[in-house]
Design an enzyme around this catalytic site. Sequence first.
Site, mmCIF file in Angstrom:
data_model
loop_
_atom_site.group_PDB
_atom_site.id
_atom_site.type_symbol
_atom_site.label_atom_id
_atom_site.label_comp_id
_atom_site.label_asym_id
_atom_site.label_seq_id
_atom_site.Cartn_x
_atom_site.Cartn_y
_atom_site.Cartn_z
ATOM 1 N N LYS A 22 0.863 -1.479 -0.026
ATOM 2 C CA LYS A 22 -0.191 -0.168 0.020
ATOM 3 C C LYS A 22 0.572 1.578 0.529
ATOM 4 O O LYS A 22 0.675 2.443 -0.398
ATOM 5 C CB LYS A 22 -0.989 -0.099 1.237
ATOM 6 N N ASN A 23 2.271 1.579 1.153
ATOM 7 C CA ASN A 23 2.113 2.433 1.073
ATOM 8 C C ASN A 23 3.856 2.807 -0.041
ATOM 9 O O ASN A 23 4.329 3.391 0.158
ATOM 10 C CB ASN A 23 3.321 2.793 2.159
ATOM 11 N N CYS A 119 -4.572 12.310 12.007
ATOM 12 C CA CYS A 119 -6.003 11.114 12.271
ATOM 13 C C CYS A 119 -5.644 10.501 13.823
ATOM 14 O O CYS A 119 -4.997 11.008 14.295
ATOM 15 C CB CYS A 119 -4.886 10.201 11.810
ATOM 16 N N ARG A 124 0.273 14.759 12.421
ATOM 17 C CA ARG A 124 0.585 14.228 11.806
ATOM 18 C C ARG A 124 1.249 15.873 10.981
ATOM 19 O O ARG A 124 0.283 16.201 9.975
ATOM 20 C CB ARG A 124 -0.595 13.910 10.606
ATOM 21 N N PRO A 125 2.175 16.966 11.533
ATOM 22 C CA PRO A 125 2.167 17.704 9.992
ATOM 23 C C PRO A 125 2.521 17.317 9.237
ATOM 24 O O PRO A 125 3.333 16.654 8.629
ATOM 25 C CB PRO A 125 2.744 18.619 11.590
ATOM 26 N N ASP A 308 4.080 0.629 12.182
ATOM 27 C CA ASP A 308 3.336 -0.170 11.594
ATOM 28 C C ASP A 308 2.804 -1.546 11.507
ATOM 29 O O ASP A 308 2.055 -2.097 11.531
ATOM 30 C CB ASP A 308 3.122 -0.416 10.329
ATOM 31 N N ARG A 400 -8.282 -0.519 4.451
ATOM 32 C CA ARG A 400 -7.172 0.218 4.366
ATOM 33 C C ARG A 400 -6.247 -0.596 3.440
ATOM 34 O O ARG A 400 -5.448 0.488 2.446
ATOM 35 C CB ARG A 400 -7.476 1.623 4.729
#
Length: 430
Positions: A22-23, A119, A124-125, A308, A400
């Site tokens: 996914k990433n 999130c 998460r800037p 993760d 997701r």
Amino acid sequence: MDKLVIQGGQPLQGAVTIGGAKNAVLPIMAAALLAETGVCHLESVPFLADVTTMVAVLEALQVRVHFDVKGEQLITDAQQPLCSEAPFELVAQMRASIVVLGPLLARLGHATIALPGGCAIGARPIDLHLKGLRALGAQITMENGNLHANAPSGLTGCEFYLDFPSVGATENLMMAATLAKGRTLLENVAREPEIVDLAIMLNKMGANISGAGTDTLKIEGVACLHGTTHQVVQDRIEAGTFMIAAAITQGDVLIKEAIAAHNRPLLSKLEELGACVHESEAGLEIVGHPLSQAVAVKTMPYPGFPTDLQPQMAVALLLAKGHSVLTETVFENRFLYLSELRRMNANYTIKGNAAFLEGNTQFKGAHVEAPDLRAGAALVLAGLVAQGMTTVRHLHYIDRGYVQFHRKLQALGAKIDRFDDSNTPKVQVL
Ligand code: EPU
């Protein structure tokens, strides 16, 4: 709302096939925006909710996309004039949409995108993305929650040091720099396999990038990029999730074609916990044994232990003998799932960025809700070893990042089913 119902206690046995990452595929799809001539053929594209969101983002930007879900192939055609504005609804759905900013700016000289919010795992800037783009010569302003980036005479190569090796910022800046005038040197960049995969794709498109996989990227700007064919790298996080599942259920699972080099810290921790790892041409076989001593795990940017896999690893540590310390250094708030695991009989305390986990847990089946993607996977893993029945809800998070998670577990012998609200078993997840 769909739910997964798991009857714990089955050791997993057999072989599992892992999909494309996914990433890796999300930034690679964004890179396809840079192909002014020819089309991009992507292979091993997983049918995930985030991939369909990125398809919608590309289509909104006027890219023609054909997704052959069964064949896991995706074709993009970005040869026509593109739109420079990424719609708020899609960016709000998936913050990873921010990776279209670099390619749009490089190709069109201007781009507008909604500021992505935080999130469940942190604020998460995106300050590093913006600092780096400014160093490349972009002017960036904020208006009504939208970022407007402009570089009317194009971007110019620069030297830029990232304060933290951010994955998304490295991707955005690497893509932007491919078309900048002259040489760009990016220092302290992310080294994840997904970064390497993106660099391989961009070089096949005609870019001139060296150093991917090290902490410095050198990018010689070129005039334009073209389409190419690329197979997306295997998802090391999906692979790692199945490795932990095999270890904790004391099963025996072959993770087909798994790349050991991408999961070294996990493999080393699993061995410390008493599991056996056999590497062969077919992949990695994990044979679980009763989990022995407690171990300390600290997440770090690659090649450190991946954040993760932190929630999934917590389940293993809670089963091991004695107390374990789990430290999260990448995200500020990635322990939310522990309160769900508490419903399943886990005990822990949190101090700062460390969780102190009491071992020897006998997980007990309960009703739990996934607070985010990887936490959702961790709850499923706990369900696999729990006494009795566990019900996991909020599956849109799991969808997701995992294709047909319950089907793959079923094929390994797990007693797991997916139901919709009317308690009808689901044939198709997505
Ligand atoms: N950060 C900043 N400023 C920035 C960018 C990042 O402070 O400009 C901070 C973040 O707030 C965070 C840390 O740096 O605390 C790491 O963020 P990074 O930018 O590296 O992460 P990302 O690009 O937003 C990707 C993955 C995540 C994965 C992280 C870390 C994608 C689409 N997402 O996110 O994946 O956790 O790298 O490895 O590639 C997941 O798959 O479940 C997931 C969350």
